[in-house]
Design a protein around this motif. Sequence first.
Motif, short mmCIF file in Angstrom:
data_model
loop_
_atom_site.label_atom_id
_atom_site.label_comp_id
_atom_site.label_asym_id
_atom_site.label_seq_id
_atom_site.Cartn_x
_atom_site.Cartn_y
_atom_site.Cartn_z
N ILE A 1 4.56 2.06 9.46
CA ILE A 1 4.65 3.45 8.87
C ILE A 1 5.42 4.44 9.58
O ILE A 1 5.96 5.14 8.90
CB ILE A 1 3.06 3.83 8.81
N SER A 2 5.57 4.34 10.92
CA SER A 2 6.42 5.22 11.50
C SER A 2 7.88 4.92 11.52
O SER A 2 8.84 5.76 11.62
CB SER A 2 5.96 5.28 12.90
N LEU B 1 0.76 -1.19 0.06
CA LEU B 1 -0.03 -0.12 -0.13
C LEU B 1 0.83 1.27 -0.10
O LEU B 1 1.91 1.22 0.69
CB LEU B 1 -0.86 0.03 1.29
N ILE B 2 0.52 2.09 -0.71
CA ILE B 2 1.17 3.72 -0.83
C ILE B 2 0.51 4.73 0.17
O ILE B 2 -0.68 4.82 -0.03
CB ILE B 2 1.35 3.87 -2.36
N ILE B 3 1.35 4.96 1.03
CA ILE B 3 0.77 6.15 1.77
C ILE B 3 1.00 7.46 1.21
O ILE B 3 2.45 7.84 0.95
CB ILE B 3 1.28 6.23 3.05
N LEU C 1 4.66 9.06 11.33
CA LEU C 1 3.98 8.59 10.29
C LEU C 1 4.56 9.11 8.87
O LEU C 1 4.74 10.32 8.66
CB LEU C 1 2.67 8.59 10.14
N GLN C 2 5.27 8.25 7.94
CA GLN C 2 5.88 8.47 6.85
C GLN C 2 5.16 8.17 5.72
O GLN C 2 4.73 7.15 5.57
CB GLN C 2 7.34 8.18 6.93
N ILE D 1 -4.72 8.82 6.90
CA ILE D 1 -4.14 7.40 6.79
C ILE D 1 -5.10 6.50 7.46
O ILE D 1 -5.18 5.31 6.99
CB ILE D 1 -2.62 7.44 7.74
N ALA D 2 -5.75 6.71 8.43
CA ALA D 2 -6.62 5.83 9.05
C ALA D 2 -7.90 5.47 8.13
O ALA D 2 -8.34 4.41 8.14
CB ALA D 2 -7.31 6.41 10.45
N GLU D 3 -8.54 6.57 7.50
CA GLU D 3 -9.44 6.37 6.38
C GLU D 3 -9.01 5.33 5.45
O GLU D 3 -9.80 4.66 4.88
CB GLU D 3 -9.92 7.60 6.01
N LEU D 4 -7.77 5.91 4.76
CA LEU D 4 -7.22 5.04 3.91
C LEU D 4 -6.93 3.35 4.09
O LEU D 4 -7.31 2.36 3.46
CB LEU D 4 -5.71 5.47 3.35
#
Length: 448
Positions: free
Chosen positions: A137-138, A77-79, A117-118, A88-91
């Motif tokens: 993520i962090s 998954l791409i953030i 988070l990055q 981010i939470a919704e994604l």
Amino acid sequence: MNDTPRVAPKSPSEALKPVAPPAPPPKARRRRRSPFLSMLSGLFTVALVGAGVVGAGIALVSNQSKSPGPLASDRVLIIPRESGLTEIAELLQREGLIEHPLSFRVAAVMGGDWHKLQAGEYLFKARVSPQEILGIISSGKVVEHSVTVPEGLTSEQIVERLRSNELLSGDIAQVPKEGSILPDTYRFPRGFTRQAIIDRMARDQRTVLARIWERRPADLPIKTPQELVVLASIVEKETGRADERPRVAGVFINRLNQKMKLQSDPTIVYGIVGGKGTLGRPIQRSEITAPTPYNTYVITGLPPGPIANPGRAAMEAVVNHSRTKELYFVADGSGGHIFAETLDQHNRNVGRWRQIEATRTQQGGKPPADAIDKVEPPATPDSRTEAPATTQPASDGGAGGLPVAQPAGGVAGTRARAFDASEGTARDPLLNKTFDLNSPKQVPQLKP
């Protein structure tokens, strides 16, 4: 208990009379309660209730964040950049990695990871928990891709490969100087810039070349690191077999020591097309002696610059070349070469190769695919040779009567190329986008 002293009765009748009850105690004066204390008492009560609720909430969030998530299989998954905690939470919820966005946000704030988070491309394992997602993520440990740059490509060909890689970004300011970048496999995250890859290749080449140059033998007829790269690029183009590189380098070193022309077919090609890397056809007879600064059939010694970007092994082969008296080599028909010290030995080897080539031509009815960038077979037997202090004129007239050296790789037109002549052409397998060479499971079965 009644502390009033009892009075002895004077008569029996008086003794039967009830004793008068004691007087009631005086009423205590009720003190008025302070409003401030009442407020403190109420706040304390609310705090206790709130602490209980918060404790229960923390326990619930902690339990949910550590529980396996709903993701059924591994997922990349791409953030996106500039995504906040809420986005981010919704994604993650939309993509099926978490079930409770609010719980995810609370866990991020509680754990202190919300500001770490990055953005990037991340790999999440099946059933990954929200807590593990936060850790991934962090940490910024994004998915790494790789680009493999084969040895022996020109700088122009390497630039084109990087530009065709869709995972990289940006453009390259200018094509690097030939021989200034190190072919290798480089790992990078999605969106890494092409110029950064080129810069890394240049740094690695300088580092590797400096280390190899320090270990050079004293009798090496190479005076500068740049000359080492030049000769290594010729070795790289002449053979693709690791076990042959020191031996091929030894042949060229012997020729340099004896003031013989190197006579390498790849130098003809580079003198004609430069950074394009390939003619896409056989070398014509007239091109063998066509004067160019790189044509080692014409010039003496090394060409003025590299003809490709050699790899680490080719540069190592130059400083650790085989200590032999060999001056010639020719293809053996199996992808390798057969070497010779004398011209007579070499001519016998050439005769055997001619038989192999003739048999292939008869069976196939057309020149083999490896004829690209190779001298066309002469119409008559080629007796052009050069040995120390000995020259012979060309017998087929293709050289214009000039004394021409026997190619270091064998007779012109009959030596199979040991390097990949399809680089940069439509036949180049690395340009095929239908499968991924880095994933063996996706490479199709090739017919023999």
